[in-house]
Design a protein around this motif. Structure first.
Motif, PDB file in Angstrom:
ATOM      1  N   GLN A 107      52.724  52.115  38.172  1.00  8.92           N
ATOM      2  CA  GLN A 107      51.284  51.899  38.241  1.00  8.92           C
ATOM      3  C   GLN A 107      50.885  51.475  39.654  1.00  8.92           C
TER       4      GLN A 107
ATOM      5  N   THR B 163      43.735  56.222  39.694  1.00  9.80           N
ATOM      6  CA  THR B 163      43.847  54.909  39.066  1.00  9.80           C
ATOM      7  C   THR B 163      43.200  54.999  37.696  1.00  9.80           C
TER       8      THR B 163
ATOM      9  N   SER C 127      41.404  49.330  35.720  1.00  5.12           N
ATOM     10  CA  SER C 127      41.698  48.791  37.050  1.00  5.12           C
ATOM     11  C   SER C 127      40.503  48.949  37.979  1.00  5.12           C
TER      12      SER C 127
ATOM     13  N   MET D 197      46.802  46.948  42.518  1.00  6.47           N
ATOM     14  CA  MET D 197      45.368  46.712  42.638  1.00  6.47           C
ATOM     15  C   MET D 197      44.997  46.636  44.120  1.00  6.47           C
TER      16      MET D 197
ATOM     17  N   THR E 185      38.489  45.914  39.707  1.00  6.12           N
ATOM     18  CA  THR E 185      38.301  45.879  41.154  1.00  6.12           C
ATOM     19  C   THR E 185      36.826  45.735  41.505  1.00  6.12           C
TER      20      THR E 185
END
Length: 271
Positions: A17, A205, A209, A20, A213
């Protein structure tokens, strides 16, 4: 006897993954610079940019006409006020235009429309669901408060509805409650989409997420982001006055600007 599978090694079909992204600090100068860049993008491709604004405006006009045709007079003002909530999703093509202009790439209608069509296979579709769900909540709660506050009122046309809402105590109560609830829903939607929409178009993404963000970018830059939200709200509402046609110009500029603000708010994707 040693196991043939090392527990510390993830299976081959599990892709790592992405981390971030880092959220940057913003100032009022970033909004100013983003607005200049957004206006420059609009002038670089005014016809294509204006098309997206025109499409959005025509959709708004048809939406209001359908409400009149269906006799849903009470829905006109809530729909007009809540209609800008779905603008971030409508601006996907504008984000892609700004991305290509920023890289100095040549492009035409087919490239932009193809990218937009391909978003249905990516996470941006989930963001569309989030946006439309909040818009649905907005319309539902307006109907609820309308029934509670104006239950004894009757109106058969838009002018009668305006008279009741603007010149009666019950109408003032309805406006006050609707404004507070609308402000809350708008703040929630702005927080989860302002960075998430361009981010999902820009990099691989997931939508959760991207929303996290976006919320981080807003929470770490509350004053700047509040100012940007105010600019969007006032500009969009003023644009609705001339039969939605102001959106032909304002929506593209705001969309291009949002792309450049995203670029300043979030660190670049790792290559």
């Amino acid at each position: 006897m040693a196991s043939s599978t090392d527990d510390s090694t993830p299976p081959d079909n599990m892709a790592p993954q992405p981390a971030m992204p880092e959220v940057n600090r913003l100032t009022a100068a970033d909004i100013t610079a983003s607005l200049k860049a957004g206006f420059s993008d609009f002038l670089a491709r005014p016809v294509m940019s204006g098309f997206f604004g025109l499409f959005y405006a025509v959709f708004g006009i048809l939406f209001v006409w359908c409400l009149v045709w269906l006799g849903k007079i009470w829905m006109i003002i809530p729909a007009a006020v809540g209609f800008p909530l779905v603008a971030p999703f409508a601006a996907a093509g504008l984000y892609e235009m700004s991305r290509r202009l920023q890289k100095g790439e040549n492009f035409g209608w087919s490239e932009i429309l193809t990218v937009m069509a391909n978003q249905r296979k990516r996470e941006l579709g989930w963001m569309a669901f989030v946006t439309l769900f909040i818009f649905w909540v907005w319309t539902y709660q307006i109907r609820l408060w309308l029934a509670i506050t104006l239950q004894k009122a009757s109106f058969s046309d838009f002018e009668g509805f305006l008279n009741i809402v603007l010149f009666t105590p019950q109408g003032w109560t309805f406006l006050a409650i609707g404004t507070c609830v609308g402000a809350f829903l708008s703040a929630v939607l702005f927080s989860v989409t302002v960075i998430a929409m361009p981010m999902l178009l820009d990099r691989e993404t997931n939508f959760v997420s991207a929303m996290l963000t976006s919320v981080r970018a807003v929470s770490e830059n509350p004053v700047v982001m509040l100012g940007w939200a105010a600019i969007i709200s006032v500009t969009m509402l003023i644009s609705l006055a001339p039969a939605f046609l102001g959106l032909v110009f304002t929506l593209p500029i705001l969309g291009h600007t949002t792309w450049h603000l995203y670029q300043r708010a979030v660190s670049p994707a790792e290559v």
